[in-house]
Design a protein around this motif. Structure first.
Motif, PDB file in Angstrom:
ATOM      1  N   GLY A 103      44.159  24.810  42.938  1.00 17.43           N
ATOM      2  CA  GLY A 103      45.383  25.574  42.728  1.00 17.43           C
ATOM      3  C   GLY A 103      46.360  24.919  41.775  1.00 17.43           C
ATOM      4  N   ILE A 104      45.921  23.877  41.047  1.00 17.75           N
ATOM      5  CA  ILE A 104      46.847  23.139  40.186  1.00 17.75           C
ATOM      6  C   ILE A 104      47.306  23.938  38.978  1.00 17.75           C
ATOM      7  CG2 ILE A 104      46.037  20.864  40.904  1.00 17.75           C
ATOM      8  CD1 ILE A 104      44.370  20.754  38.328  1.00 17.75           C
ATOM      9  N   VAL A 105      46.535  24.942  38.585  1.00 24.02           N
ATOM     10  CA  VAL A 105      46.956  25.757  37.450  1.00 24.02           C
ATOM     11  C   VAL A 105      48.205  26.565  37.803  1.00 24.02           C
ATOM     12  CG1 VAL A 105      45.610  27.862  37.912  1.00 24.02           C
ATOM     13  CG2 VAL A 105      46.072  27.166  35.553  1.00 24.02           C
ATOM     14  N   THR A 106      48.495  26.678  39.079  1.00 23.56           N
ATOM     15  CA  THR A 106      49.718  27.339  39.541  1.00 23.56           C
ATOM     16  C   THR A 106      50.769  26.322  39.952  1.00 23.56           C
ATOM     17  OG1 THR A 106      48.388  29.186  40.364  1.00 23.56           O
ATOM     18  CG2 THR A 106      50.652  29.013  41.179  1.00 23.56           C
ATOM     19  N   SER A 107      50.368  25.260  40.649  1.00 28.80           N
ATOM     20  CA  SER A 107      51.348  24.301  41.176  1.00 28.80           C
ATOM     21  C   SER A 107      51.962  23.414  40.090  1.00 28.80           C
ATOM     22  CB  SER A 107      50.708  23.428  42.257  1.00 28.80           C
ATOM     23  OG  SER A 107      49.623  22.671  41.747  1.00 28.80           O
ATOM     24  N   LEU A 108      51.195  23.029  39.074  1.00 23.85           N
ATOM     25  CA  LEU A 108      51.759  22.184  38.021  1.00 23.85           C
ATOM     26  C   LEU A 108      52.867  22.914  37.246  1.00 23.85           C
ATOM     27  CD1 LEU A 108      48.574  20.347  36.660  1.00 23.85           C
ATOM     28  CD2 LEU A 108      50.336  19.441  38.193  1.00 23.85           C
TER      29      LEU A 108
ATOM     30  N   SER B 285      44.062  34.237  40.537  1.00 24.37           N
ATOM     31  CA  SER B 285      43.691  35.122  41.649  1.00 24.37           C
ATOM     32  C   SER B 285      42.844  36.300  41.185  1.00 24.37           C
ATOM     33  CB  SER B 285      44.949  35.650  42.347  1.00 24.37           C
ATOM     34  OG  SER B 285      45.622  34.620  43.018  1.00 24.37           O
ATOM     35  N   LEU B 286      43.224  36.925  40.074  1.00 27.21           N
ATOM     36  CA  LEU B 286      42.497  38.109  39.610  1.00 27.21           C
ATOM     37  C   LEU B 286      41.040  37.782  39.329  1.00 27.21           C
ATOM     38  CD1 LEU B 286      42.546  41.079  38.779  1.00 27.21           C
ATOM     39  CD2 LEU B 286      43.193  40.353  36.466  1.00 27.21           C
ATOM     40  N   GLU B 287      40.810  36.631  38.661  1.00 28.76           N
ATOM     41  CA  GLU B 287      39.441  36.235  38.358  1.00 28.76           C
ATOM     42  C   GLU B 287      38.645  36.005  39.642  1.00 28.76           C
ATOM     43  OE1 GLU B 287      42.068  34.973  36.965  1.00 28.76           O
ATOM     44  OE2 GLU B 287      41.872  35.167  34.785  1.00 28.76           O
ATOM     45  N   LYS B 288      39.306  35.433  40.637  1.00 26.06           N
ATOM     46  CA  LYS B 288      38.596  35.122  41.877  1.00 26.06           C
ATOM     47  C   LYS B 288      38.218  36.386  42.650  1.00 26.06           C
ATOM     48  CE  LYS B 288      40.495  30.492  42.591  1.00 26.06           C
ATOM     49  NZ  LYS B 288      39.191  29.840  42.421  1.00 26.06           N
ATOM     50  N   VAL B 289      39.158  37.326  42.764  1.00 25.39           N
ATOM     51  CA  VAL B 289      38.874  38.507  43.579  1.00 25.39           C
ATOM     52  C   VAL B 289      38.005  39.526  42.856  1.00 25.39           C
ATOM     53  CG1 VAL B 289      41.001  38.224  44.888  1.00 25.39           C
ATOM     54  CG2 VAL B 289      40.997  39.723  42.896  1.00 25.39           C
ATOM     55  N   THR B 290      37.906  39.407  41.516  1.00 27.08           N
ATOM     56  CA  THR B 290      37.059  40.341  40.773  1.00 27.08           C
ATOM     57  C   THR B 290      35.718  39.718  40.389  1.00 27.08           C
ATOM     58  OG1 THR B 290      38.136  39.693  38.690  1.00 27.08           O
ATOM     59  CG2 THR B 290      39.017  41.617  39.848  1.00 27.08           C
ATOM     60  N   GLY B 291      35.515  38.452  40.790  1.00 27.77           N
ATOM     61  CA  GLY B 291      34.239  37.812  40.517  1.00 27.77           C
ATOM     62  C   GLY B 291      34.092  37.287  39.108  1.00 27.77           C
ATOM     63  N   LYS B 292      35.193  37.225  38.358  1.00 27.94           N
ATOM     64  CA  LYS B 292      35.135  36.688  37.004  1.00 27.94           C
ATOM     65  C   LYS B 292      35.247  35.173  37.062  1.00 27.94           C
ATOM     66  CE  LYS B 292      37.252  40.769  34.906  1.00 27.94           C
ATOM     67  NZ  LYS B 292      38.394  41.280  34.119  1.00 27.94           N
ATOM     68  N   GLU B 293      34.886  34.521  35.948  1.00 29.71           N
ATOM     69  CA  GLU B 293      35.018  33.070  35.875  1.00 29.71           C
ATOM     70  C   GLU B 293      36.490  32.704  35.920  1.00 29.71           C
ATOM     71  OE1 GLU B 293      32.734  30.968  35.975  1.00 29.71           O
ATOM     72  OE2 GLU B 293      30.887  31.854  35.244  1.00 29.71           O
ATOM     73  N   GLY B 294      36.859  31.849  36.858  1.00 29.75           N
ATOM     74  CA  GLY B 294      38.252  31.449  36.947  1.00 29.75           C
ATOM     75  C   GLY B 294      38.447  29.953  36.888  1.00 29.75           C
ATOM     76  N   ASP B 295      37.462  29.183  37.351  1.00 33.74           N
ATOM     77  CA  ASP B 295      37.578  27.732  37.332  1.00 33.74           C
ATOM     78  C   ASP B 295      37.022  27.175  36.038  1.00 33.74           C
ATOM     79  OD1 ASP B 295      36.779  27.413  40.866  1.00 33.74           O
ATOM     80  OD2 ASP B 295      38.646  27.925  39.857  1.00 33.74           O
ATOM     81  N   ASP B 296      37.234  25.882  35.841  1.00 30.87           N
ATOM     82  CA  ASP B 296      36.737  25.229  34.634  1.00 30.87           C
ATOM     83  C   ASP B 296      35.289  24.787  34.765  1.00 30.87           C
ATOM     84  OD1 ASP B 296      39.032  25.302  32.914  1.00 30.87           O
ATOM     85  OD2 ASP B 296      39.991  23.916  34.295  1.00 30.87           O
ATOM     86  N   ASP B 297      34.722  24.944  35.930  1.00 31.82           N
ATOM     87  CA  ASP B 297      33.326  24.551  36.149  1.00 31.82           C
ATOM     88  C   ASP B 297      32.442  25.764  35.887  1.00 31.82           C
ATOM     89  OD1 ASP B 297      31.015  23.328  36.847  1.00 31.82           O
ATOM     90  OD2 ASP B 297      31.400  23.315  39.003  1.00 31.82           O
ATOM     91  N   LYS B 298      31.916  25.856  34.675  1.00 32.70           N
ATOM     92  CA  LYS B 298      31.135  27.019  34.263  1.00 32.70           C
ATOM     93  C   LYS B 298      29.647  26.771  34.501  1.00 32.70           C
ATOM     94  CE  LYS B 298      34.819  28.926  32.340  1.00 32.70           C
ATOM     95  NZ  LYS B 298      35.484  30.111  32.859  1.00 32.70           N
ATOM     96  N   VAL B 299      28.987  27.762  35.021  1.00 27.86           N
ATOM     97  CA  VAL B 299      27.540  27.704  35.194  1.00 27.86           C
ATOM     98  C   VAL B 299      26.952  28.944  34.550  1.00 27.86           C
ATOM     99  CG1 VAL B 299      25.634  27.617  36.827  1.00 27.86           C
ATOM    100  CG2 VAL B 299      27.773  26.441  37.355  1.00 27.86           C
ATOM    101  N   GLU B 300      26.067  28.758  33.594  1.00 28.97           N
ATOM    102  CA  GLU B 300      25.478  29.880  32.896  1.00 28.97           C
ATOM    103  C   GLU B 300      24.543  30.667  33.812  1.00 28.97           C
ATOM    104  OE1 GLU B 300      26.372  30.826  29.946  1.00 28.97           O
ATOM    105  OE2 GLU B 300      27.722  29.120  29.724  1.00 28.97           O
ATOM    106  N   ASP B 301      24.537  31.989  33.628  1.00 27.65           N
ATOM    107  CA  ASP B 301      23.612  32.890  34.321  1.00 27.65           C
ATOM    108  C   ASP B 301      23.721  32.764  35.835  1.00 27.65           C
ATOM    109  OD1 ASP B 301      22.596  33.777  31.861  1.00 27.65           O
ATOM    110  OD2 ASP B 301      21.247  32.064  31.764  1.00 27.65           O
ATOM    111  N   LYS B 302      24.961  32.693  36.332  1.00 23.29           N
ATOM    112  CA  LYS B 302      25.131  32.639  37.770  1.00 23.29           C
ATOM    113  C   LYS B 302      24.705  33.961  38.393  1.00 23.29           C
ATOM    114  CE  LYS B 302      29.430  31.326  38.248  1.00 23.29           C
ATOM    115  NZ  LYS B 302      30.665  30.819  38.896  1.00 23.29           N
ATOM    116  N   LYS B 303      24.039  33.910  39.522  1.00 27.17           N
ATOM    117  CA  LYS B 303      23.588  35.101  40.225  1.00 27.17           C
ATOM    118  C   LYS B 303      24.507  35.350  41.417  1.00 27.17           C
ATOM    119  CE  LYS B 303      20.057  35.479  37.470  1.00 27.17           C
ATOM    120  NZ  LYS B 303      20.008  36.528  36.450  1.00 27.17           N
TER     121      LYS B 303
END
Length: 230
Positions: A81-86, A212-230
């Protein structure tokens, strides 16, 4: 890498490979505060090594000519949550709306290396340093406002990015106006007084998370990207 409300046209490239003068030239105009966050280790051997080629600072914030505040840091959002708290911390120290703060996180082209995101150090170690940098930037802007308005520092107050004379509120100037045509840099080399709890307006309040929007809609929201996530 996450960008939240990016508004940066002069984007430095690989600051770790630039000398200070070239780095500041690429950052562009406005007020820039450079600062360093180094975790305190009980065992010096436990600290990650830092290359001599890396800059003496590992994060910076900029108040641009449009009045927006941008923080560049190698820290990344991993669900903490640091992208909001900072931004909440910066908003209180600078007296700006939290919506005027942009976070550029984990971008290796624009954010200096800062030993990574680990050990729950972002909030308790990076946070206080970020707040101090914000307080430093606010002081620089107050000095500029004092000169611009012809008003002593002790009569100036700030609200939502605008500095005004408390005895004559009509005498005022915005952060944006103060940074126009300027290129000022400061190092956070000495302790700067930050606000105490009674002065908090944003810290301690509950805000909707920026991701929040990315999280509840299933979009990438964190900086930890994984290609071809199922």
């Amino acid at each position: 890498m996450n960008e939240f409300h990016p508004n940066e046209e002069n984007q430095p490239s690989k600051p770790g490979k630039l000398d200070r003068r070239e780095f500041l030239k690429r950052v562009g105009g406005g007020v820039v505060v450079l600062f360093t966050t180094v975790p305190r280790f009980s065992n010096a051997d436990a600290a990650p090594s830092q290359s001599p080629a890396e800059p003496a600072f590992n994060a910076y914030l900029r108040i641009g000519e449009d009045g927006r505040v941008t923080c560049f840091t190698g820290k990344i959002e991993m669900g903490q949550g640091i992208v909001t708290s900072l931004p909440q911390m910066l908003a209180d120290e600078l007296d700006v709306a939290v919506g005027k703060i942009d976070m550029i996180m984990g971008d290796t082209d624009r954010c200096p290396f800062d030993q990574g995101t680990w050990g729950s150090l972002t909030t308790r170690v990076f946070g206080p340093e970020l707040r101090a940098a914000g307080a430093q930037a606010r002081h620089v802007l107050l000095e500029l406002a004092s000169e611009h308005l012809g008003v002593p520092l002790d009569r100036l107050e700030v609200s939502d990015g605008t500095v005004f004379d408390r005895t004559e509120p009509g005498r005022k100037v915005s952060y944006a106006a103060l940074t126009k045509g300027r290129a000022i840099s400061r190092d956070l080399s000495v302790p700067v007084a930050t606000k105490t709890a009674p002065g908090y307006k944003v810290m301690g309040t509950s805000l909707t998370r920026r991701d929040s929007l990315e999280k509840v809609t299933g979009k990438e929201g964190d900086d930890d990207k994984v290609e071809d996530k199922k």
